[in-house]
Write a protein that holds these residues in place. Structure first.
Motif, PDB file in Angstrom:
ATOM      1  N   THR A  29      47.097 -18.165 -22.585  1.00  0.00           N
ATOM      2  CA  THR A  29      48.194 -17.219 -22.793  1.00  0.00           C
ATOM      3  C   THR A  29      49.433 -17.889 -23.358  1.00  0.00           C
ATOM      4  O   THR A  29      50.312 -17.213 -23.897  1.00  0.00           O
ATOM      5  N   ASP A  30      49.510 -19.236 -23.245  1.00  0.00           N
ATOM      6  CA  ASP A  30      50.682 -20.005 -23.666  1.00  0.00           C
ATOM      7  C   ASP A  30      51.942 -19.504 -22.954  1.00  0.00           C
ATOM      8  O   ASP A  30      53.026 -19.474 -23.524  1.00  0.00           O
ATOM      9  N   ASN A  31      51.756 -19.079 -21.694  1.00  0.00           N
ATOM     10  CA  ASN A  31      52.892 -18.571 -20.924  1.00  0.00           C
ATOM     11  C   ASN A  31      53.818 -19.712 -20.510  1.00  0.00           C
ATOM     12  O   ASN A  31      53.361 -20.796 -20.138  1.00  0.00           O
ATOM     13  N   ARG A  32      55.117 -19.413 -20.566  1.00  0.00           N
ATOM     14  CA  ARG A  32      56.122 -20.378 -20.128  1.00  0.00           C
ATOM     15  C   ARG A  32      57.215 -19.635 -19.384  1.00  0.00           C
ATOM     16  O   ARG A  32      57.351 -18.428 -19.495  1.00  0.00           O
ATOM     17  N   GLY A  33      58.001 -20.403 -18.633  1.00  0.00           N
ATOM     18  CA  GLY A  33      59.135 -19.801 -17.929  1.00  0.00           C
ATOM     19  C   GLY A  33      58.692 -18.708 -16.975  1.00  0.00           C
ATOM     20  O   GLY A  33      57.795 -18.887 -16.164  1.00  0.00           O
ATOM     21  N   GLN A  34      59.307 -17.509 -17.103  1.00  0.00           N
ATOM     22  CA  GLN A  34      59.027 -16.402 -16.191  1.00  0.00           C
ATOM     23  C   GLN A  34      57.593 -15.920 -16.301  1.00  0.00           C
ATOM     24  O   GLN A  34      56.970 -15.567 -15.302  1.00  0.00           O
ATOM     25  N   ARG A  35      57.023 -15.912 -17.521  1.00  0.00           N
ATOM     26  CA  ARG A  35      55.621 -15.480 -17.689  1.00  0.00           C
ATOM     27  C   ARG A  35      54.680 -16.408 -16.926  1.00  0.00           C
ATOM     28  O   ARG A  35      53.687 -15.975 -16.361  1.00  0.00           O
ATOM     29  N   LEU A  36      55.005 -17.701 -16.914  1.00  0.00           N
ATOM     30  CA  LEU A  36      54.171 -18.666 -16.205  1.00  0.00           C
ATOM     31  C   LEU A  36      54.250 -18.437 -14.697  1.00  0.00           C
ATOM     32  O   LEU A  36      53.234 -18.501 -13.992  1.00  0.00           O
ATOM     33  N   VAL A  37      55.457 -18.158 -14.196  1.00  0.00           N
ATOM     34  CA  VAL A  37      55.638 -17.858 -12.770  1.00  0.00           C
ATOM     35  C   VAL A  37      54.831 -16.611 -12.397  1.00  0.00           C
ATOM     36  O   VAL A  37      54.151 -16.573 -11.358  1.00  0.00           O
ATOM     37  N   GLU A  38      54.903 -15.589 -13.247  1.00  0.00           N
ATOM     38  CA  GLU A  38      54.154 -14.346 -12.993  1.00  0.00           C
ATOM     39  C   GLU A  38      52.657 -14.629 -12.934  1.00  0.00           C
ATOM     40  O   GLU A  38      51.948 -14.140 -12.042  1.00  0.00           O
ATOM     41  N   GLY A  39      52.159 -15.411 -13.912  1.00  0.00           N
ATOM     42  CA  GLY A  39      50.739 -15.735 -13.955  1.00  0.00           C
ATOM     43  C   GLY A  39      50.275 -16.467 -12.709  1.00  0.00           C
ATOM     44  O   GLY A  39      49.194 -16.200 -12.183  1.00  0.00           O
ATOM     45  N   ASN A  50      47.586 -10.448 -24.843  1.00  0.00           N
ATOM     46  CA  ASN A  50      47.721  -9.013 -24.636  1.00  0.00           C
ATOM     47  C   ASN A  50      49.155  -8.586 -24.941  1.00  0.00           C
ATOM     48  O   ASN A  50      50.098  -9.126 -24.373  1.00  0.00           O
ATOM     49  N   GLU A  51      49.313  -7.615 -25.830  1.00  0.00           N
ATOM     50  CA  GLU A  51      50.657  -7.163 -26.200  1.00  0.00           C
ATOM     51  C   GLU A  51      51.337  -6.415 -25.063  1.00  0.00           C
ATOM     52  O   GLU A  51      52.565  -6.412 -24.956  1.00  0.00           O
ATOM     53  N   VAL A  52      50.542  -5.728 -24.230  1.00  0.00           N
ATOM     54  CA  VAL A  52      51.105  -4.993 -23.095  1.00  0.00           C
ATOM     55  C   VAL A  52      50.360  -5.457 -21.851  1.00  0.00           C
ATOM     56  O   VAL A  52      49.492  -4.775 -21.328  1.00  0.00           O
ATOM     57  N   SER A  53      50.724  -6.650 -21.377  1.00  0.00           N
ATOM     58  CA  SER A  53      50.028  -7.257 -20.244  1.00  0.00           C
ATOM     59  C   SER A  53      50.657  -6.816 -18.927  1.00  0.00           C
ATOM     60  O   SER A  53      51.866  -6.908 -18.748  1.00  0.00           O
ATOM     61  N   VAL A  92      52.898   2.075  -5.599  1.00  0.00           N
ATOM     62  CA  VAL A  92      53.762   0.893  -5.601  1.00  0.00           C
ATOM     63  C   VAL A  92      53.175  -0.177  -6.506  1.00  0.00           C
ATOM     64  O   VAL A  92      51.994  -0.134  -6.864  1.00  0.00           O
ATOM     65  N   GLU A  93      54.018  -1.132  -6.896  1.00  0.00           N
ATOM     66  CA  GLU A  93      53.530  -2.315  -7.598  1.00  0.00           C
ATOM     67  C   GLU A  93      53.897  -3.556  -6.793  1.00  0.00           C
ATOM     68  O   GLU A  93      54.897  -3.569  -6.062  1.00  0.00           O
ATOM     69  N   ILE A  94      53.065  -4.591  -6.919  1.00  0.00           N
ATOM     70  CA  ILE A  94      53.341  -5.888  -6.297  1.00  0.00           C
ATOM     71  C   ILE A  94      53.568  -6.879  -7.428  1.00  0.00           C
ATOM     72  O   ILE A  94      52.639  -7.243  -8.156  1.00  0.00           O
ATOM     73  N   GLY A 111      55.144   7.216 -12.537  1.00  0.00           N
ATOM     74  CA  GLY A 111      55.401   5.923 -11.935  1.00  0.00           C
ATOM     75  C   GLY A 111      55.033   4.758 -12.824  1.00  0.00           C
ATOM     76  O   GLY A 111      55.684   3.703 -12.800  1.00  0.00           O
ATOM     77  N   SER A 112      53.973   4.927 -13.647  1.00  0.00           N
ATOM     78  CA  SER A 112      53.511   3.838 -14.502  1.00  0.00           C
ATOM     79  C   SER A 112      54.546   3.426 -15.546  1.00  0.00           C
ATOM     80  O   SER A 112      54.515   2.305 -16.051  1.00  0.00           O
ATOM     81  N   VAL A 113      55.475   4.328 -15.847  1.00  0.00           N
ATOM     82  CA  VAL A 113      56.552   4.005 -16.790  1.00  0.00           C
ATOM     83  C   VAL A 113      57.377   2.833 -16.269  1.00  0.00           C
ATOM     84  O   VAL A 113      57.902   2.028 -17.045  1.00  0.00           O
ATOM     85  N   TYR A 114      57.493   2.704 -14.940  1.00  0.00           N
ATOM     86  CA  TYR A 114      58.340   1.670 -14.334  1.00  0.00           C
ATOM     87  C   TYR A 114      57.556   0.418 -13.967  1.00  0.00           C
ATOM     88  O   TYR A 114      58.131  -0.516 -13.411  1.00  0.00           O
ATOM     89  N   ARG A 115      56.277   0.385 -14.302  1.00  0.00           N
ATOM     90  CA  ARG A 115      55.486  -0.798 -13.968  1.00  0.00           C
ATOM     91  C   ARG A 115      55.870  -1.962 -14.887  1.00  0.00           C
ATOM     92  O   ARG A 115      56.167  -1.766 -16.071  1.00  0.00           O
ATOM     93  N   THR A 116      55.844  -3.173 -14.347  1.00  0.00           N
ATOM     94  CA  THR A 116      56.273  -4.357 -15.090  1.00  0.00           C
ATOM     95  C   THR A 116      55.180  -4.818 -16.045  1.00  0.00           C
ATOM     96  O   THR A 116      54.066  -5.141 -15.631  1.00  0.00           O
ATOM     97  N   THR A 117      55.503  -4.829 -17.343  1.00  0.00           N
ATOM     98  CA  THR A 117      54.580  -5.329 -18.376  1.00  0.00           C
ATOM     99  C   THR A 117      55.355  -6.229 -19.334  1.00  0.00           C
ATOM    100  O   THR A 117      56.560  -6.063 -19.529  1.00  0.00           O
TER     101      THR A 117
END
Length: 227
Positions: A157-167, A110-113, A46-48, A98-104
């Motif tokens: 990371t300069d994350n904004r929006g959804q990336r910031l929420v994820e972080g 990181n290009e594939v974070s 599973v993923e969280i 299963g790793s194909v469906y993991r959220t990145t």
């Protein structure tokens, strides 16, 4: 994540399989060496993501599964698929699928974070073959292998929006894990409250952190001074 498990884009070289494949191989080899017990294995994955649990082996299922706890199953994900397996190769095949469906997603670092924590759990059921307890003496164990998403600094990371929420959710669950480990390790606070319920990650790993369980953590630390 090659050092721990599998990359999403390529498998590790056979001579450098990574920690997860090595652990699974050793588990299966130990079972083969034991003539006194018959072994059965099951695997779940599973993923969280943003405090929601998704079954990576059944990606079409409900997107937010519940973490439950009972006397029969211990701490588990209600509704998550557990597949019977007979070899390390089968387990790694399920993990790769299963790793194909993991959220990145891509970030500045990181290009594939990985935007989620991935939890691979192998259940082991053993029944004694011979002797006084033959057929009645049973053992039950669980091996949890977790690929944690790395902690993030928003200004790097300069994350904004959804990336910031994820972080933020990644950092919050990692802090919850650290708080649980600190509470368990502090011998001066015997019987103190351990905040397992502060995150889905720590709730799921309660069995792996408490009781007679043995836990090990491997950290990837950047040598760069600006990280």
């Amino acid at each position: 994540s090659l050092s721990l498990s599998l990359s999403l884009s390529l498998s590790p070289a056979p001579q450098e399989p990574g920690v997860m494949p090595e652990a699974v191989e050793e588990l299966m080899a130990a079972a083969l060496r034991d003539d006194d017990f018959d072994y059965k294995f099951g695997v779940s994955y599973v993923e969280i993501y943003n405090e929601k649990v998704k079954d990576l082996l059944n990606p079409d299922s409900q997107a937010d599964l519940e973490v439950r706890e009972d006397a029969k199953h211990g701490t588990h994900i209600q509704g998550a698929v557990e597949l019977a397996v007979g070899s390390a190769a089968e387990i790694m095949e399920h993990m790769q699928r299963g790793s194909v469906y993991r959220t990145t997603e891509a970030t500045n670092c990181n290009e594939v974070s990985s935007r989620s924590h991935a939890v691979l759990q192998v259940t082991v059921k053993a029944v004694q073959r011979y002797g006084e307890g033959g057929g009645s003496k049973r053992r039950l164990a669980k091996l949890s292998l977790i690929d944690l998403a790395g902690s993030e600094r928003a200004y790097k990371t300069d994350n904004r929006g959804q990336r910031l929420v994820e972080g933020r959710n990644i950092n919050r669950s990692l802090l919850s894990l650290a708080n649980c480990i600190n509470a368990l390790a502090d011998r001066t606070r015997k019987g103190a409250h351990v905040p397992y319920r502060d995150s889905k990650l720590t709730r799921l790993l309660k069995d792996s952190l408490s009781g007679t369980s043995v836990a090990a953590m491997l950290c990837a630390v950047s040598p760069s001074s600006d990280q």
